[in-house]
Design an enzyme around this catalytic site. Structure first.
Site, PDB file in Angstrom:
ATOM      1  CD  GLU A 127      -3.128  -0.861   2.152  1.00 56.00           C
ATOM      2  OE1 GLU A 127      -3.195   0.190   2.834  1.00 56.00           O
ATOM      3  OE2 GLU A 127      -3.963  -1.782   2.247  1.00 56.00           O
ATOM      4  CG  HIS A 150      -4.671   4.168   2.196  1.00 55.33           C
ATOM      5  ND1 HIS A 150      -5.749   4.921   2.616  1.00 55.33           N
ATOM      6  CD2 HIS A 150      -5.094   2.878   2.215  1.00 55.33           C
ATOM      7  CE1 HIS A 150      -6.767   4.125   2.887  1.00 55.33           C
ATOM      8  NE2 HIS A 150      -6.400   2.873   2.642  1.00 55.33           N
ATOM      9  CG  HIS A 191      -7.520  -0.508  -0.400  1.00 55.34           C
ATOM     10  ND1 HIS A 191      -8.853  -0.502  -0.054  1.00 55.34           N
ATOM     11  CD2 HIS A 191      -6.846  -0.129   0.713  1.00 55.34           C
ATOM     12  CE1 HIS A 191      -8.970  -0.142   1.213  1.00 55.34           C
ATOM     13  NE2 HIS A 191      -7.769   0.100   1.697  1.00 55.34           N
TER      14      HIS A 191
END
Length: 137
Positions: A23, A82, A84
């Site tokens: 990530e 961030h 995924h």
């Protein structure tokens, strides 16, 4: 509403792709105008999580440096991002448990979606509220 410059949008996706399968994470610099959050620049922050393939933790020292930069340049940190790499295109239970910046926007880059997408939420201190995302030049 989050207004994201095209260069910032591309920078978040580029970082997400470059760090996959880990990530990626970082901060968004810009300013607030009425009910709009305007993100003009992206700063990568190392992910120091123990399990970086399934969670993220912003490096504290690097995050502080981003806040210092924002102050020195007349901007503010307006949020964080961030990715995924293979997970859901929404905030996970772990994301909710670890959110710690009320009033800030959290951008999620989902690489599992085709094409990859960016979505945004504001953390209220109790839950995430979805934000509309508008791209600008």
């Amino acid at each position: 509403m989050l207004e994201l410059g095209r260069a910032a949008y591309d920078a978040v996706l580029d970082h997400a792709r470059a760090d996959a399968p880990r990530e990626a994470c970082g901060a968004l610099l810009g300013h607030r105008e009425d009910d709009r959050i305007i993100a003009e620049a992206v700063r990568r922050v190392p992910n120091v999580a123990d399990a970086p393939r399934v969670t993220y933790e912003l490096d504290p020292e690097a995050t502080l440096a981003v806040f210092d930069e924002a102050e020195a340049t007349g901007r503010e940190v307006v949020g964080f991002y961030h990715s995924h790499p293979a997970g859901p295109a929404h905030m996970s239970d772990t994301d909710r448990e670890q959110a710690s910046w009320p009033g800030y926007v959290y951008v999620l880059a989902s690489l599992a979606a085709r094409p990859p997408i960016l979505d945004a939420w504001t953390w209220t201190g109790e839950h995430f509220e979805r934000e509309d995302v508008a791209l600008s030049d």
